[in-house]
Enzyme design. Sequence first.
Site, PDB file in Angstrom:
ATOM      1  N   GLU A 153      22.898  47.003  21.113  1.00  0.00           N
ATOM      2  CA  GLU A 153      24.101  46.168  21.017  1.00  0.00           C
ATOM      3  C   GLU A 153      25.237  47.116  20.595  1.00  0.00           C
ATOM      4  O   GLU A 153      25.200  47.671  19.496  1.00  0.00           O
ATOM      5  CB  GLU A 153      23.861  45.068  19.975  1.00  0.00           C
ATOM      6  CG  GLU A 153      24.918  43.996  19.949  1.00  0.00           C
ATOM      7  CD  GLU A 153      24.623  42.907  18.905  1.00  0.00           C
ATOM      8  OE1 GLU A 153      23.886  43.169  17.933  1.00  0.00           O
ATOM      9  OE2 GLU A 153      25.152  41.801  19.071  1.00  0.00           O
ATOM     10  N   ASN A 191      22.322  38.827  16.193  1.00  0.00           N
ATOM     11  CA  ASN A 191      21.923  38.085  14.994  1.00  0.00           C
ATOM     12  C   ASN A 191      22.621  36.733  14.864  1.00  0.00           C
ATOM     13  O   ASN A 191      22.113  35.843  14.189  1.00  0.00           O
ATOM     14  CB  ASN A 191      22.147  38.937  13.745  1.00  0.00           C
ATOM     15  CG  ASN A 191      21.024  39.941  13.610  1.00  0.00           C
ATOM     16  OD1 ASN A 191      19.870  39.624  13.898  1.00  0.00           O
ATOM     17  ND2 ASN A 191      21.350  41.157  13.206  1.00  0.00           N
TER      18      ASN A 191
END
Length: 297
Positions: A153, A191
Site C-alpha cells: 500500500e 486497515n
Amino acid sequence: MDIQQIAVIGAGTMGNGIAHVCIQHGFQVTLVDISIAALEKAQQQIEKNMERQEKKGVLSSEQRATALQRLTLSTHLEEAVANCQLVIEAATENPTIKRQLFENIDKAAPTDCILATNTSSISITSLAAATNRPGKVIGMHFMNPVPVMKLVEVINAYQTEASVTQSIVELSKQLEKIPCVANDYPGFIANRILMPMLNEAIYCLQEGVGTVDSIDNIMKLGMGHPMGPLQLADFIGLDVCKSILDVMYAGFGQAKYAPCTLLINMVMAGKLGIKSGEGFYDYSAGTDQKQVSIRFR
Ligand code: CAA
C-alpha cells in the site's frame, strides 16, 4: 530515481521481512536496530525463510547465498543512511519515536534520499512535517508475512511529490509486489476496511452470536479468507488492532471505529495473540496446533 542502496530501520517481523524481499531482488540493504540481539534474530529469521523458499523452489541455493551477502547489520543509524537512495522505516509503532527517528534520518541521509515508512496507522503527513524534505516522505505499507503477501500500500502524504510516488511504485514492482496507491487518511485503505471487520468479528464473539470456531470458519469457508478474522487478529497482534482502531476512532470521531470492549479487555489482560502465546487461540503448543482457549462467558 535509481535505487540501489536501502536502509531498513527496525529489525522486527516487518523490518526483517522487508529486508528479505529487498536483498532477494538485488538491492544492497543495511538493516538497522538499536539491539544487536534483535539484528541477529532478524538475520536468522531471514535465513530460515529463505531456506523455506529454496525448498519450495522459489530460490536456488546460489540465489539464496548471493541474496544473503547483500545484507549488512548495523546499530549506527546515521552511518547506515548516509549513502542510501531509500530508507524504509519499520520501527515501533509509536508516533513520538517515529517523529524523532524521521528528524534524525533527515539530518543524516543524502538530500535526495526518499524516506518511506511502513506505518500501519500513524499520519505520514505528520512524519513528513518533521523533516526538511516533506515532498520525499511516503508510506510503504507491506503486509505480514512480507515475503508472501503481494500488496504494498503506497501512501501519499499531503506533501508527497508525484515523482516520489512513481519511484516507489516502480520499486514495489521490482520487488515483485503489487503497489496500490492511497492517500493519507486514518487507517489508509487496508486497515480502514480490515480493522472494522476484525472488530465486528470480536463483537460477534462478545455478544455470543457465535464461537471462535464458527466465526472463523464462516469467513474462511464462506468468504474464501485464508484465515478467519479472530485468527488474523491474533496473527497481527490484538494490541496492534486496538491501536489502529484507536487512531481511526480519534481521526474520524465515528463510533463504528471504536474498539469493542472484549478487545480492550484482552489487551489490558496481556492476551495479545501469537506474540503473547494466547489470544482467541492458545499457541503454547506452537502455531500449527492451536486450540480455542477463549469462550464467551
Ligand atoms: N517467508 C517465506 N515464505 C513463507 C512465510 C515466510 N515468513 N510464511 C509462509 N510462507 C510461504 C510458505 O512456504 C507457503 O509457500 P507455498 O504456497 O509455495 O507452499 C505459503 O507461504 C503458505 O504458507 P503455509 O503453507 O505455511 O501456511 P498457509 O497456507 O496457512 O498460509 C499465510 C499462511 C500466508 C500466512 C496465510 O494464512 C495468509 O495469507 N493469511 C492471511 C495473512 C494476512 O492477511 N496478512 C495481512 C495482515 S494485515 C497486515 O500485515 C498489515 C497491518 O497493518 C495490520
